[in-house]
Design an enzyme around this catalytic site. Structure first.
Site, PDB file in Angstrom:
ATOM      1  N   GLU A 285     -30.137  57.674  69.441  1.00 55.24           N
ATOM      2  CA  GLU A 285     -29.886  58.139  68.486  1.00 55.24           C
ATOM      3  C   GLU A 285     -30.471  59.742  68.315  1.00 55.24           C
ATOM      4  OE1 GLU A 285     -32.379  57.497  64.077  1.00 55.24           O
ATOM      5  OE2 GLU A 285     -33.275  56.634  66.175  1.00 55.24           O
ATOM      6  N   LYS A 350     -25.155  56.618  59.039  1.00 51.64           N
ATOM      7  CA  LYS A 350     -26.333  55.359  58.988  1.00 51.64           C
ATOM      8  C   LYS A 350     -25.948  55.136  57.209  1.00 51.64           C
ATOM      9  CE  LYS A 350     -31.236  54.614  59.834  1.00 51.64           C
ATOM     10  NZ  LYS A 350     -32.195  54.934  60.468  1.00 51.64           N
ATOM     11  N   CYS A 405     -30.917  52.916  64.646  1.00 51.40           N
ATOM     12  CA  CYS A 405     -32.568  52.715  64.520  1.00 51.40           C
ATOM     13  C   CYS A 405     -32.897  51.239  63.711  1.00 51.40           C
ATOM     14  CB  CYS A 405     -33.227  53.837  63.772  1.00 51.40           C
ATOM     15  SG  CYS A 405     -34.741  53.850  63.713  1.00 51.40           S
TER      16      CYS A 405
END
Length: 530
Positions: A285, A350, A405
């Site tokens: 990430e 995201k 994440c």
């Protein structure tokens, strides 16, 4: 001689508060990386006895208040003991955030503790003196855990169901009932020993614990039958290379280090392979302290690395084109797919951002900035969330459900709309939390998603734990926390959609409704005049 159960039931004042806090703290030992499952029984058995003690309250309102306070104290102990490692994030830039460390270590647990407070109070409202109170407590605490995982953006970290979600056989039940079904079973099984100390007759003392052991054995037997004895088949013509740079967080987002970071990534990724050249190289990430899509030189370096026969998948911050009148566009925490020409082929933005880590909630933004504070990530205004979850298209790979994440900790939320994908990809950066239990807990939760959905998990983490996990939750290959290097592995094939993946929410809702209705009916029968 007064028994231990009676001492807890009769405890008052500071003694009762201390028992509640200590019991909650012991429960955290059942979570990864410790995984001492009996600790959950040591935690929840006194919780039943404490709630028994509230039946002596002068009124229902007083009993509910006492139960809520006990639930809050139990939750505070549980979350402080299980989430203390969050304080490490405040020390990465200690000059700016160290003063807020107590708020992270104690403030967040204090807020999260209101969820078990609600669960304890709801259970107390339906409490009966017989063995059924174990089922009532399990259902009510499961409801409070579901609320914790969904309200205010949600934070289902260290859900009690994870106590049974670590063992390869026991975790298979998640393929039927999901994480929250495991929560119901974990709480019920771990609470059953309370009857050994408070049962009025021998059958009442032993029936619930015996049923709990039978349930545990049935789960283990189901898992043993479900997990095949041999490895699952592998996707043809796919060879993965996961790069784990183990880059400290304080260096990671320093733009002055951009060239050194890129050289490090390229050098590690170029390590000698085992005779099977990688088809897909995966970096973690937010891999760069700059906007990759606006850096042609870095894209060219990546193109030279992968060549014409491979693809690179990496986390990277992304910025949209500014709108008319704006100086900068919106920023997104993204995954980008890059070919041998240095061309970005596709992206995933995201959806589920971390409050205060990646953005500041709008209703607090002005107040926080007025005192000179910001989110942890060095992005002007923070990241923006994507409006929808979409399948990530990667040449040479089956359809990908991408997560960034902590998106991987949310059960039932990681798959995109539309056709079912064939793998879960998780890129993450746990360097914020150093060598603490946090990264182990994060990996365990992501691993359980593979079991729930029947999909393989591919996970690239900056500092670890990077791994390939098959759809039964078996770790095919991994790099340990704090290691630097590459992990070469094949991609396991997906299996058929699970019961949890198809009907998980319906099964959970029906179970909880039936349990609550039964609790209400039993309480009414007990209170109604003969």
């Amino acid at each position: 001689m007064i028994s231990l159960a009676d001492r807890v039931v009769l405890a008052r004042g500071w003694r009762r508060a201390l028992v509640a806090i200590f019991a909650g703290a012991v429960g955290a030992v059942a979570m990864p990386p410790f995984g001492v499952v009996p600790a959950l029984a040591v935690s929840l058995t006194p919780a039943i006895w404490l709630l028994d003690g509230t039946r002596k309250s002068p009124s229902l309102a007083a009993g509910l208040k006492s139960a809520a306070i006990l639930g809050w104290l139990w939750g505070f102990g549980y979350f402080v003991a299980g989430l203390w490692w969050l304080g490490a994030a405040f020390l990465v830039e200690a000059d700016q955030f160290a003063w807020a460390l107590p708020f992270g270590v104690f403030g967040l647990p204090a807020l999260l503790a209101f969820f078990p407070a609600f669960g304890f109070a709801l259970a107390r409202a339906l409490w009966t003196p017989d063995a059924w109170r174990i089922v009532t407590f399990a259902a009510c605490l499961t409801i409070s855990e579901w609320l914790r995982g969904n309200l205010f953006t949600g934070f289902p970290w260290n859900n009690p169901g994870m106590a049974l979600g670590q063992n390869i056989w026991l975790m298979q039940t998640a393929s039927l009932v999901g994480l929250y079904g495991l929560t119901f079973l974990s709480v019920g099984i771990a609470s059953a020993p309370a009857l050994l100390g408070t049962g009025r007759t021998r059958p009442e003392r032993w029936t619930a614990p015996a049923l709990a052991l039978i349930a545990l054995a049935a789960m283990a037997a189901f898992g043993a039958l479900r997990v095949p004895g041999e490895p699952v088949a592998q996707v043809e013509n796919v060879r993965l290379r996961l790069m784990q740079p183990n880059l400290p967080q304080d260096a990671k987002f320093n733009p002055d280090n951009r060239q050194a970071i890129m050289r490090r990534y390229l050098t590690i990724s170029s390590a000698q392979h085992d005779g099977h050249p990688p088809t897909h190289i995966i970096w973690p990430e937010s891999a760069f302290p700059f906007l990759l899509h606006r850096d042609p030189a870095s894209l060219a370096q990546i193109g030279a690395l992968v060549g014409r026969d491979a693809i690179l998948i990496t986390g990277a911050a992304r910025m949209d084109q500014p709108l008319p009148g704006e100086a900068v566009g919106k920023f997104f925490n993204a995954i980008q797919v890059i070919d041998g020409q240095g061309t970005i082929l596709s992206s995933y933005d995201k959806v589920h951002l971390v409050p205060f880590g990646e953005y500041v909630p709008k209703f607090l933004d002005a107040a926080i900035r007025a005192v000179g504070l910001r989110q942890f990530v060095h992005i002007p205004g923070g990241f923006e969330p994507s409006e929808s979850r979409a399948t990530l298209a990667v040449p040479g790979l089956p359809a990908v459900a991408a997560t960034i994440c902590y998106e991987a900790i949310f059960p039932g939320e990681i798959l995109p709309d539309g056709p079912r994908p064939d793998m879960i990809l998780n890129v993450t950066n746990d360097a914020w939390f150093g060598q603490t239990p946090g990264p182990y807990q994060h990996f365990a939760q992501a691993r359980l998603r593979a079991v729930e959905e029947g999909l393989p998990l591919v996970r690239a983490a900056n500092t670890g734990i990077s791994a390939v996990v098959d759809p039964y939750g078996r770790v095919v290959a991994s790099l340990s926390l704090g290691a630097e290097g590459v992990l070469d592995a094949s991609l396991p094939v997906a299996i058929s959609a699970t019961v949890s993946g198809r009907y998980g929410r319906f099964v959970l809702t029906a179970t909880l409704v039936i349990c609550l209705m039964a609790s209400i009916a039993r309480q009414r029968r007990r209170l109604s005049p003969i």
